[in-house]
Motif scaffolding. Sequence first.
Motif, PDB file in Angstrom:
ATOM      1  N   LYS A 199       0.890  -1.049   0.173  1.00 43.67           N
ATOM      2  CA  LYS A 199      -0.189   0.034  -0.065  1.00 43.67           C
ATOM      3  C   LYS A 199       0.741   1.306   0.088  1.00 43.67           C
ATOM      4  O   LYS A 199       0.737   2.191  -0.796  1.00 43.67           O
ATOM      5  CB  LYS A 199      -1.032   0.018   1.137  1.00 43.67           C
ATOM      6  N   THR A 200       1.585   1.218   0.849  1.00 47.31           N
ATOM      7  CA  THR A 200       2.697   2.567   0.963  1.00 47.31           C
ATOM      8  C   THR A 200       3.544   2.545  -0.206  1.00 47.31           C
ATOM      9  O   THR A 200       3.647   3.749  -0.624  1.00 47.31           O
ATOM     10  CB  THR A 200       3.532   2.336   2.388  1.00 47.31           C
ATOM     11  N   THR A 201       3.952   1.453  -0.789  1.00 52.47           N
ATOM     12  CA  THR A 201       4.818   1.616  -1.907  1.00 52.47           C
ATOM     13  C   THR A 201       3.835   2.393  -3.152  1.00 52.47           C
ATOM     14  O   THR A 201       4.435   3.372  -3.932  1.00 52.47           O
ATOM     15  CB  THR A 201       5.196   0.312  -2.409  1.00 52.47           C
ATOM     16  N   PRO A 243       1.410  11.128   5.105  1.00 52.35           N
ATOM     17  CA  PRO A 243       2.193   9.905   5.128  1.00 52.35           C
ATOM     18  C   PRO A 243       1.913   8.989   6.299  1.00 52.35           C
ATOM     19  O   PRO A 243       0.997   9.526   7.251  1.00 52.35           O
ATOM     20  CB  PRO A 243       3.793  10.478   5.249  1.00 52.35           C
ATOM     21  N   GLU A 244       2.276   7.899   6.111  1.00 54.11           N
ATOM     22  CA  GLU A 244       1.929   6.770   7.025  1.00 54.11           C
ATOM     23  C   GLU A 244       2.156   7.178   8.452  1.00 54.11           C
ATOM     24  O   GLU A 244       1.259   7.273   9.304  1.00 54.11           O
ATOM     25  CB  GLU A 244       2.880   5.538   6.848  1.00 54.11           C
ATOM     26  N   GLN A 245       3.366   7.750   8.800  1.00 55.57           N
ATOM     27  CA  GLN A 245       3.586   8.528   9.962  1.00 55.57           C
ATOM     28  C   GLN A 245       4.114  10.012   9.576  1.00 55.57           C
ATOM     29  O   GLN A 245       5.008  10.109   8.860  1.00 55.57           O
ATOM     30  CB  GLN A 245       4.707   7.748  11.026  1.00 55.57           C
ATOM     31  N   LEU A 278      -4.224   9.396   1.726  1.00 61.42           N
ATOM     32  CA  LEU A 278      -4.067   9.438   3.196  1.00 61.42           C
ATOM     33  C   LEU A 278      -3.480   8.159   3.334  1.00 61.42           C
ATOM     34  O   LEU A 278      -4.207   7.133   3.143  1.00 61.42           O
ATOM     35  CB  LEU A 278      -5.439   9.836   4.123  1.00 61.42           C
ATOM     36  N   ASP A 279      -2.360   7.880   3.907  1.00 61.43           N
ATOM     37  CA  ASP A 279      -1.693   6.451   4.203  1.00 61.43           C
ATOM     38  C   ASP A 279      -2.121   6.288   5.639  1.00 61.43           C
ATOM     39  O   ASP A 279      -1.321   6.570   6.414  1.00 61.43           O
ATOM     40  CB  ASP A 279      -0.350   6.629   3.915  1.00 61.43           C
ATOM     41  N   GLU A 280      -2.948   5.225   5.597  1.00 63.87           N
ATOM     42  CA  GLU A 280      -3.444   4.771   7.167  1.00 63.87           C
ATOM     43  C   GLU A 280      -3.740   6.056   8.091  1.00 63.87           C
ATOM     44  O   GLU A 280      -2.926   6.210   9.280  1.00 63.87           O
ATOM     45  CB  GLU A 280      -2.350   3.902   7.792  1.00 63.87           C
ATOM     46  N   PRO A 281      -4.499   6.843   7.966  1.00 59.07           N
ATOM     47  CA  PRO A 281      -4.667   8.096   8.446  1.00 59.07           C
ATOM     48  C   PRO A 281      -5.116   7.863   9.824  1.00 59.07           C
ATOM     49  O   PRO A 281      -5.055   8.806  10.928  1.00 59.07           O
ATOM     50  CB  PRO A 281      -5.871   8.821   7.721  1.00 59.07           C
TER      51      PRO A 281
HETATM   52 MG   LIG Z   1       2.076   0.890   4.761  1.00 61.95          MG
END
Ligand SMILES: [Mg+2]
Lengths: 324, 253
Positions: free
Chosen positions: A49-51, A87-89, A163-166
């Motif tokens: 997902k993040t990629t 971003p994720e974090q 939104l990455d894992e908001p």
């Molecule tokens: Mg991720």
Amino acid sequence: MNTIAILKTVSLTKKYSSISARGYAVQDLSFEVNKGEVFGFLGRNGAGKTTTIKMICGLLLPTSGNAYINGCETVDPNSRRNLGYLPEQPYFYEYLTPRETIHFYCKLKGLNVKEREQEWLRLSGLLGLESIADIRLKNFSKGMRQKIGFAIALVGNPDLLILDEPMSGLDPVGRKHIRELIQQQKELGKTIFFSSHVLSDVEQLCDRVGVLSRGKLVATGHIKDVLQQDIRQVEVVFKDVAVSLMPFLKQRGTLLRTWENYVQFQFDTILTANQAIAECIHNGAVVIELTPQKETLEDYFMRMQIIEEQQKKKGEIYYSRVEE
Amino acid sequence: MRILAVAQNTFRESVRDKVLYVLLLFAGVVIIGSKAIGWISIGQDIKIIKDLSLAGMSIFGALIAIFVGTSLVYKEIDKKTIYTIIAQPLHRYEFVIGKYLGLLALIFGVILLMSMMSAIYIVILGGEINHWYFIASFLVFMKLLLVTALSVLFSTLSSPILGAIIVFCFYVFGHATGVLIDLPRQFEGSWSKPVLEGLYYVLPNFANFDIRSEVVNGVPVSYSYVTYIIIYGVLYSTFFIYLAILMFQRKDV
Ligand SMILES: [Mg+2]
Ligand SMILES: Nc1ncnc2c1ncn2[C@@H]1O[C@H](COP(=O)(O)OP(=O)(O)OP(=O)(O)O)[C@@H](O)[C@H]1O
């Protein structure tokens, strides 16, 4: 109806230079997100997902294939004029204050002094940043950081939010807050693409989902079509069931556990559950709890994995697509 | 505009990281140095203080250029602050140039302050300062322009520690490139001679920027030499920054 794909990927593929077990982090990913949609991007840890999101935001160069925002290739920075990214974090310049941070991103979005001031007023109001406007970010908690991250994503009022894992790492109140923000943006007509592995967040918000498994898109469509949302099993807790009734119940369903004067059974259909309940009540027992069991995202991932392994044995590539 | 935003932010970061403490260090070295000269009471102490001040600017400036410069891009990737920056409509070259210019602005300010502080101190001690003192300071800045460019290049390639070691080597050897064409006899006819001579032309020559002893001793320096050296510094730095942009252009962050 002619809808425009605001976000589109065509055979998007990423292979990291360092060798990883399956070689590709993301493989041959093609999907479209339409204007005004909330699209949930699901997948287990390490699914890619993040990629994918990083390729869309220009952080990673695709090994092959392309991603487009409003028809503009994402290797071109102009594609990001109308993009907000969380971003994720979220990581920030710790030495800046929220006010300075928002002003900085406004400048990068090309806003002038007056627009920057207006944007600060809008975003600090929306996310409640006024009271912390001039405190340096290094002192902030996770929840406050997520707010700042969200504010950065909203700078310039972009039409597409990625939104990455908001909601990861937030407490229930924080999750609810983020959920409301997403809902709000949706009502404003924004397109939201967000990744998650928590089903409840996705169920409440998404128009459509895409499911990623080991770097490949295994399903896209409405969440109800992707998951088997019909009730599969029913769990019932009874109180004071006569011992003589137990063989009857065991015949219809599976005994899960007994404690004190309670018993819990699982029935395969609503109908058998109802028959059992009727019989029990007739004999003086009480129904305490009835829980229909639907497929969860976890079940879904397990099912996908099993199918995938079976297909692999047969030497076929598994690919399913549930279109709306 | 976007370059300026990045530059301004880089400048602000360095200031808030207390890089400016180096000014106190510089002042300390010059004052204690001048006192020491007074104690041993060798003559010509004003000359020595001028010499010491210009050398101090060069060394402390280089410390900032190398230590801040080699982590400039690396740190943004390492700390992931770059994520939301690259996700803006910002060209990658704008990011690299902005970071570079931000650090240069800081170094310019530091050299300017050092130069003013030391000039005032020298005048107080009864010495004379003319415009060549400031031209010499400016050439120190031009040298740092080049050191910073080299540091930024390495910050896109390697970890700050490795980068700092490499740039430091460049810095030391770059001050002594003369030995490469002035090789002793033993090198005659060996394969290493053309290689070392080649290096002379490739390595940036930092000694070119030093007009310290000329200025301190009142030996005339031509304006055309100063102009030549400024152009030399700008062209060389542009080349390094160009390489840095090439390296960064397709980098996964
Ligand atoms: Mg991720
Ligand atoms: N920089 C990298 N170098 C090499 N491999 C990587 C890199 N980043 C991620 N990977 C690998 O690529 C795969 C996909 O990772 P990715 O971070 O995209 O997954 P994800 O779906 O976001 O997972 P999570 O839910 O844990 O955030 C994983 O197997 C991961 O180990």
